[in-house]
Design a protein around this motif. Structure first.
Motif, PDB file in Angstrom:
ATOM      1  N   ALA A   1      25.519  26.600  54.837  1.00  0.00           N
ATOM      2  CA  ALA A   1      24.973  27.551  54.125  1.00  0.00           C
ATOM      3  C   ALA A   1      25.943  27.952  52.958  1.00  0.00           C
ATOM      4  N   ALA A   2      27.413  27.592  53.025  1.00  0.00           N
ATOM      5  CA  ALA A   2      28.323  27.937  51.853  1.00  0.00           C
ATOM      6  C   ALA A   2      28.258  26.566  50.867  1.00  0.00           C
ATOM      7  N   VAL A   3      27.882  25.452  51.440  1.00  0.00           N
ATOM      8  CA  VAL A   3      27.711  24.247  50.359  1.00  0.00           C
ATOM      9  C   VAL A   3      26.608  24.374  49.538  1.00  0.00           C
ATOM     10  N   PHE A   4      25.507  24.648  50.110  1.00  0.00           N
ATOM     11  CA  PHE A   4      24.158  24.761  49.813  1.00  0.00           C
ATOM     12  C   PHE A   4      24.026  25.921  48.694  1.00  0.00           C
ATOM     13  N   THR A   5      24.637  26.973  48.983  1.00  0.00           N
ATOM     14  CA  THR A   5      24.161  28.203  48.256  1.00  0.00           C
ATOM     15  C   THR A   5      25.080  27.857  46.740  1.00  0.00           C
ATOM     16  N   LYS A   6      25.999  26.805  46.723  1.00  0.00           N
ATOM     17  CA  LYS A   6      26.763  26.578  45.377  1.00  0.00           C
ATOM     18  C   LYS A   6      25.840  25.700  44.766  1.00  0.00           C
ATOM     19  N   LEU A   7      25.381  24.833  45.562  1.00  0.00           N
ATOM     20  CA  LEU A   7      24.878  23.696  45.086  1.00  0.00           C
ATOM     21  C   LEU A   7      22.972  23.930  44.536  1.00  0.00           C
ATOM     22  N   ALA A   8      22.419  24.312  45.630  1.00  0.00           N
ATOM     23  CA  ALA A   8      20.919  24.407  45.524  1.00  0.00           C
ATOM     24  C   ALA A   8      20.574  26.020  44.817  1.00  0.00           C
ATOM     25  N   VAL A   9      21.188  27.051  44.918  1.00  0.00           N
ATOM     26  CA  VAL A   9      20.686  28.122  44.586  1.00  0.00           C
ATOM     27  C   VAL A   9      20.563  28.175  42.958  1.00  0.00           C
ATOM     28  N   PRO A  10      21.602  27.691  42.341  1.00  0.00           N
ATOM     29  CA  PRO A  10      21.289  27.645  40.788  1.00  0.00           C
ATOM     30  C   PRO A  10      20.526  27.162  40.345  1.00  0.00           C
ATOM     31  N   GLU A  11      20.227  25.819  41.021  1.00  0.00           N
ATOM     32  CA  GLU A  11      19.095  24.778  40.698  1.00  0.00           C
ATOM     33  C   GLU A  11      17.911  25.315  40.934  1.00  0.00           C
ATOM     34  N   LEU A  12      17.540  25.801  41.952  1.00  0.00           N
ATOM     35  CA  LEU A  12      16.304  26.272  42.283  1.00  0.00           C
ATOM     36  C   LEU A  12      15.958  27.713  41.513  1.00  0.00           C
ATOM     37  N   ARG A  13      17.000  28.314  41.227  1.00  0.00           N
ATOM     38  CA  ARG A  13      16.696  29.655  40.018  1.00  0.00           C
ATOM     39  C   ARG A  13      16.294  29.042  38.648  1.00  0.00           C
ATOM     40  N   ARG A  14      17.236  27.946  38.358  1.00  0.00           N
ATOM     41  CA  ARG A  14      16.954  27.241  36.833  1.00  0.00           C
ATOM     42  C   ARG A  14      15.528  26.800  36.808  1.00  0.00           C
TER      43      ARG A  14
ATOM     44  N   SER B   1      11.880  31.948  42.843  1.00  0.00           N
ATOM     45  CA  SER B   1      12.299  33.200  42.839  1.00  0.00           C
ATOM     46  C   SER B   1      13.632  33.134  43.554  1.00  0.00           C
ATOM     47  N   ASP B   2      14.423  34.459  43.057  1.00  0.00           N
ATOM     48  CA  ASP B   2      15.769  34.731  43.854  1.00  0.00           C
ATOM     49  C   ASP B   2      15.645  34.589  45.257  1.00  0.00           C
ATOM     50  N   ARG B   3      14.543  35.435  45.813  1.00  0.00           N
ATOM     51  CA  ARG B   3      14.529  35.499  47.100  1.00  0.00           C
ATOM     52  C   ARG B   3      14.342  34.077  47.973  1.00  0.00           C
ATOM     53  N   PHE B   4      13.281  33.431  47.214  1.00  0.00           N
ATOM     54  CA  PHE B   4      12.979  31.898  48.051  1.00  0.00           C
ATOM     55  C   PHE B   4      14.305  31.209  47.759  1.00  0.00           C
ATOM     56  N   ALA B   5      15.087  31.279  46.696  1.00  0.00           N
ATOM     57  CA  ALA B   5      16.183  30.266  46.469  1.00  0.00           C
ATOM     58  C   ALA B   5      17.130  30.467  47.635  1.00  0.00           C
ATOM     59  N   VAL B   6      17.417  31.887  47.934  1.00  0.00           N
ATOM     60  CA  VAL B   6      18.616  32.154  48.818  1.00  0.00           C
ATOM     61  C   VAL B   6      17.869  31.919  50.409  1.00  0.00           C
ATOM     62  N   GLY B   7      16.624  32.179  50.433  1.00  0.00           N
ATOM     63  CA  GLY B   7      16.038  32.256  51.765  1.00  0.00           C
ATOM     64  C   GLY B   7      15.947  30.775  52.215  1.00  0.00           C
ATOM     65  N   VAL B   8      15.504  30.003  51.315  1.00  0.00           N
ATOM     66  CA  VAL B   8      15.325  28.474  51.655  1.00  0.00           C
ATOM     67  C   VAL B   8      16.807  27.804  52.345  1.00  0.00           C
ATOM     68  N   VAL B   9      17.759  28.179  51.647  1.00  0.00           N
ATOM     69  CA  VAL B   9      19.249  27.749  51.784  1.00  0.00           C
ATOM     70  C   VAL B   9      19.548  28.532  53.087  1.00  0.00           C
ATOM     71  N   ALA B  10      19.182  29.631  53.241  1.00  0.00           N
ATOM     72  CA  ALA B  10      19.541  30.344  54.559  1.00  0.00           C
ATOM     73  C   ALA B  10      18.758  29.691  55.845  1.00  0.00           C
ATOM     74  N   GLY B  11      17.477  29.242  55.701  1.00  0.00           N
ATOM     75  CA  GLY B  11      16.597  28.994  56.716  1.00  0.00           C
ATOM     76  C   GLY B  11      17.262  27.574  56.968  1.00  0.00           C
ATOM     77  N   SER B  12      17.348  26.509  55.998  1.00  0.00           N
ATOM     78  CA  SER B  12      17.636  25.452  56.376  1.00  0.00           C
ATOM     79  C   SER B  12      18.982  25.163  56.681  1.00  0.00           C
ATOM     80  N   SER B  13      19.855  25.884  56.513  1.00  0.00           N
ATOM     81  CA  SER B  13      21.076  25.878  57.047  1.00  0.00           C
ATOM     82  C   SER B  13      21.188  25.908  58.595  1.00  0.00           C
ATOM     83  N   VAL B  14      20.506  26.335  59.264  1.00  0.00           N
ATOM     84  CA  VAL B  14      20.370  26.648  60.801  1.00  0.00           C
ATOM     85  C   VAL B  14      20.108  25.376  61.352  1.00  0.00           C
TER      86      VAL B  14
END
Length: 436
Positions: free
Chosen positions: A122-135, A139-152
């Protein structure tokens, strides 16, 4: 007061203390001490018996699996292999509608296969993926949601700290648990990917309407330089276990050495980073061992009180089927996931349920996979949702609230419930690789 009544009272007291905010291991130890004291009528005898339980809890050689896998996970994270996994996965799926989201899921699955720590993912991909997804228009909600979901996925795809903890609590072969986690883990990752593509096609308002894929494609040489070290480390650790070359403890140690060598070769592992990794590994290892000691004391107290056997008798007399028991158990686990962390849920419920499912001849490997899947749902559900809080803390963006992350993670929590139902209905998904 009968021993059974003392055991029930201890359970209720422990639940009250935990809900009141007391640290779970402290609540377990305190209730265990008072419970054994009340049952045996002798404080000195109670302290000695619990002292023996503490010694027995972590004296096994196989407890060495905890620090080596934790250390390997942190070295992998510190050395930037998570970024490499993301780059490779993104390049593979960028042409699919919603492909960057699918790539994030694939990268998390790869990262899970070399760490086993959902919080790290969760910590690693929040830094890596969320900015790229938003760029790229997500959407912001999906960007953080997919990282949260796949982190499990880190808690199911081997090596997994939760599977290790379950194996130690139930004395189940950890190699078998790792092998059993492969099928459900890959199935969950596949369902996450299909769900993402489906949302991109039919729920564009949620995932993002103007998705782009205009990032510069890496060369084949770059992909190989990033992908081969990761593939080699996964093959070394998991291949060594399944081929019988290493025990899980030895595989963790070899994997740690391999991750250290890769970090040095890539020149991404500074001395300051290595020191931080060592300190964090020591802290997490001590915390896990403390949890296991508390759980062993709690298990001994329950055995003395007769609560597990009494509960098993009630289940038998109620003529509750194995399926009915499993469904009820999963419901309780998911409810507890709303207020407790994953390890605490396992420490509280597994010792209570173990005698019951053993008496009903339930496959403990299958039961372990079901337990981990149900517990993982709690990583995404409010109000606790540890992965959600990790993402919020790592992101440090006031425009994205906890509510946004929980809403974004909701579709993935629903997919996890579907996966849980499939594993319950078709046990071979978990046990097929074991030939059962």
């Amino acid at each position: 007061m009968t021993d059974f009544a003392i055991g029930l009272f201890s359970l209720m007291a422990m639940g009250g203390l935990v809900l009141g905010g007391l640290y779970v291991p402290i609540a377990l130890i305190l209730c265990s001490l008072i419970g054994v004291w009340a049952i045996k009528g002798n404080l000195i005898l109670a302290t000695k018996m619990l002292g023996l339980a503490a010694n027995d809890a972590i004296s096994s050689y196989f407890f060495g699996v905890i620090p080596v896998f934790v250390l390997m996970g942190f070295i992998v994270s510190e050395s930037g292999l998570g970024r490499d996994a993301f780059d490779v996965a993104n390049a593979m799926f960028k042409r699919i509608k919603g492909g960057l989201g699918v790539g994030t899921i694939a990268a998390n699955a790869i990262f899970a296969a070399i760490t086993g720590i959902s919080i790290a993912s969760a910590a690693v991909f929040t830094k890596l993926a969320v900015p790229e997804l938003r760029r790229h228009g997500y959407s912001d909600r999906f960007a953080v949601g997919v990282v949260a979901g796949s982190s499990v996925l880190g808690m199911l795809i081997p090596p997994s700290l939760l599977l290790i903890l379950y194996g130690l609590l139930t004395e189940t072969n950890i190699g078998d648990l790792f092998l059993a986690g492969v099928g459900p883990g890959l199935m969950l990752a596949l369902l996450f990917g299909l769900g993402t593509v489906g949302m991109a096609m039919f729920a564009s308002g949620f995932i993002g309407r103007n998705l782009s894929a205009d990032s510069e494609a890496p060369t084949t040489r770059e992909l190989l330089s990033k992908g081969l070290p990761i593939a080699g480390l996964i093959s070394l650790v998991l291949g060594g276990i399944y081929a019988g070359v290493f025990t899980p403890v030895e595989a963790g140690a070899v994997g740690t050495a391999g991750a250290l060598v890769l970090g040095m070769i890539k020149r991404r592992l500074a001395w300051s980073g290595l020191w931080r990794v060592m300190v964090e590994t020591g802290m997490i290892t001590a915390s896990i061992c403390f949890l296991v000691i508390a759980a062993q004391m709690y298990s001994r107290m329950l055995s003395f009180s007769g609560v597990p056997s009494g509960f098993g008798t009630m289940v038998t007399q109620a003529d509750l089927s194995v399926l009915g028991l499993i469904l009820l158990y999963c419901f309780v686990v998911i409810l507890m996931g709303m207020i407790l962390d994953s390890g605490s849920i396992m420490l509280i419920l597994v010792p209570l349920m173990l005698p019951v499912v053993t008496a009903l001849h339930v496959d403990l490997v299958w039961f372990g996979i079901i337990t981990v899947l149900a517990v993982e749902v709690g990583l995404l559900t409010p109000p606790f949702g540890i992965s959600v809080y990790v993402i919020k803390a790592t992101l440090d963006d006031p425009t994205i609230s906890l509510k946004d992350i929980f809403i974004g993670a909701a579709p993935f929590a629903a997919i996890m419930l579907v996966s849980l139902g499939l594993v319950i209905a078709f046990p071979f998904i978990a046990t097929g690789l074991l030939g059962r």
